[in-house]
Design a protein around this motif. Structure first.
Motif, PDB file in Angstrom:
ATOM      1  N   GLY A  54      46.998   7.013  35.573  1.00 51.47           N
ATOM      2  CA  GLY A  54      47.533   8.036  34.687  1.00 51.47           C
ATOM      3  C   GLY A  54      47.653   9.378  35.386  1.00 51.47           C
ATOM      4  O   GLY A  54      48.653  10.084  35.232  1.00 51.47           O
ATOM      5  N   PHE A  55      46.640   9.731  36.168  1.00 48.03           N
ATOM      6  CA  PHE A  55      46.654  10.995  36.921  1.00 48.03           C
ATOM      7  C   PHE A  55      47.833  11.025  37.881  1.00 48.03           C
ATOM      8  O   PHE A  55      48.623  11.982  37.908  1.00 48.03           O
ATOM      9  CB  PHE A  55      45.347  11.150  37.693  1.00 48.03           C
ATOM     10  CG  PHE A  55      45.252  12.418  38.500  1.00 48.03           C
ATOM     11  CD1 PHE A  55      44.683  13.551  37.946  1.00 48.03           C
ATOM     12  CD2 PHE A  55      45.734  12.474  39.797  1.00 48.03           C
ATOM     13  CE1 PHE A  55      44.599  14.734  38.686  1.00 48.03           C
ATOM     14  CE2 PHE A  55      45.668  13.644  40.534  1.00 48.03           C
ATOM     15  CZ  PHE A  55      45.092  14.775  39.978  1.00 48.03           C
TER      16      PHE A  55
ATOM     17  N   GLY B  26      52.569   5.173  38.501  1.00 53.98           N
ATOM     18  CA  GLY B  26      51.288   4.675  38.016  1.00 53.98           C
ATOM     19  C   GLY B  26      51.260   3.173  37.814  1.00 53.98           C
ATOM     20  O   GLY B  26      50.214   2.536  37.957  1.00 53.98           O
ATOM     21  N   GLY B  27      52.408   2.600  37.512  1.00 60.03           N
ATOM     22  CA  GLY B  27      52.488   1.157  37.302  1.00 60.03           C
ATOM     23  C   GLY B  27      52.181   0.346  38.539  1.00 60.03           C
ATOM     24  O   GLY B  27      51.813  -0.827  38.436  1.00 60.03           O
TER      25      GLY B  27
ATOM     26  N   ALA C 162      51.032   2.141  29.140  1.00 61.25           N
ATOM     27  CA  ALA C 162      51.941   3.136  29.718  1.00 61.25           C
ATOM     28  C   ALA C 162      52.408   4.155  28.687  1.00 61.25           C
ATOM     29  O   ALA C 162      52.636   5.319  29.028  1.00 61.25           O
ATOM     30  CB  ALA C 162      53.148   2.451  30.356  1.00 61.25           C
ATOM     31  N   ILE C 163      52.560   3.733  27.420  1.00 59.82           N
ATOM     32  CA  ILE C 163      53.000   4.707  26.421  1.00 59.82           C
ATOM     33  C   ILE C 163      51.910   5.745  26.146  1.00 59.82           C
ATOM     34  O   ILE C 163      52.211   6.884  25.812  1.00 59.82           O
ATOM     35  CB  ILE C 163      53.457   4.033  25.097  1.00 59.82           C
ATOM     36  CG1 ILE C 163      52.325   3.262  24.435  1.00 59.82           C
ATOM     37  CG2 ILE C 163      54.674   3.163  25.322  1.00 59.82           C
ATOM     38  CD1 ILE C 163      52.674   2.766  23.039  1.00 59.82           C
TER      39      ILE C 163
ATOM     40  N   THR D  33      60.489   4.074  38.897  1.00 69.54           N
ATOM     41  CA  THR D  33      61.451   4.689  37.978  1.00 69.54           C
ATOM     42  C   THR D  33      61.211   6.191  37.839  1.00 69.54           C
ATOM     43  O   THR D  33      62.141   7.001  37.941  1.00 69.54           O
ATOM     44  CB  THR D  33      61.376   4.025  36.592  1.00 69.54           C
ATOM     45  OG1 THR D  33      61.734   2.648  36.708  1.00 69.54           O
ATOM     46  CG2 THR D  33      62.329   4.711  35.616  1.00 69.54           C
ATOM     47  N   GLY D  34      59.959   6.581  37.598  1.00 74.28           N
ATOM     48  CA  GLY D  34      59.645   7.998  37.453  1.00 74.28           C
ATOM     49  C   GLY D  34      59.922   8.779  38.720  1.00 74.28           C
ATOM     50  O   GLY D  34      60.329   9.949  38.672  1.00 74.28           O
TER      51      GLY D  34
END
Length: 250
Positions: free
Chosen positions: A18-19, A27-28, A53-54, A157-158
């Motif tokens: 998450g960080f 993060g995934g 993830a949400i 993606t991010g």
């Protein structure tokens, strides 16, 4: 089915993911392998990963949104296109082998990372000109294509979204805020899709989701406190992590 002892390492790894994700995406690349290692089936791991993830992307979005690091006028225009692209990507995955594209995407993301690092000023200053024709011409199709990639394959993606926003003039902190907001929307869409399939392992996903959200809140605050230089360093790390996953994991 694994026992509750898997949370002893699942929770701290979810916090770390998450960080990292709140700062630079990716993060995934930590949470999904963790869920596989726990013994979940591929379908369970993918679905449960969207559940947690949400939490993380939602937590980061709130932090960036409250501090004004999200361009709301632009983001609300891009979210529907990213969702449409994600839905199309999820549909195409049934007809095209994703493994055929992993190496290509790995090379592309390394190129993107090199471009960001070689150009010392890239993403360091906020030069966003507003909703100009050029900005919309880049971001509207860009959001759709990246959304399609998210639904089709996913890793990075991010990171791709951050590059897109920096390309049109945002500094990396605002790029991260915009990217996390769109990521939250696509994660929520995927979560609803997987919810119907009934593959989520709730007793793992919910506590890891809370840990992911706490890590994301800290990561977003750290990014805003330390600025674009800190984000850029994390971005380089994530590019390498995502590329390694694309090249090595099938």
């Amino acid at each position: 089915m694994p026992g509750p002892e898997v949370l002893l390492y699942g929770l701290p790894l979810a916090f770390l993911a998450g960080f990292i994700d709140a700062v630079a995406g990716g993060g995934g690349t930590i949470t999904l392998p963790t869920l596989f290692f726990m013994g979940l089936s591929p379908a369970q791991a993918v679905a449960t990963n969207k559940l947690l993830a949400i939490f993380g992307s939602g937590s980061a979005t709130v932090q960036y949104w409250r501090k004004g690091h999200v361009d709301r006028d632009l983001v609300v225009r891009l979210i529907p296109l990213a969702l449409a692209g994600s839905a199309l990507g999820a549909y195409l995955v049934h007809f095209i082998d994703p493994d055929a594209f992993r190496t290509l995407v790995g090379i592309v993301i390394l190129g993107v990372g090199a471009l960001v690092l070689v150009n010392k000023r890239f993403g360091m200053e906020d030069r966003f000109p507003g909703l100009t024709t050029r900005v919309l011409a880049l971001t509207l199709p860009g959001a759709f294509v990246i959304g399609l990639y998210d639904g089709f394959l996913g890793p990075g993606t991010g990171t791709f979204l951050m590059f897109l926003f920096a390309l049109v003039g945002f500094n990396l902190v605002r790029s991260s805020g915009n990217a996390r907001t769109i990521n939250f929307a696509t994660n929520l869409g995927a979560f609803l899709f997987f919810l119907v399939g009934g593959q989520m392992v709730w007793w793992i996903g919910l506590p890891m989701g809370v840990a992911n959200a706490l890590g994301a809140a800290l990561g977003a605050r750290m990014a805003m406190l330390r600025g674009s230089g800190f984000v850029k360093g994390m971005y380089a790390l994530i590019v390498l992590l995502v590329a390694a996953r694309l090249f090595l994991v099938h």
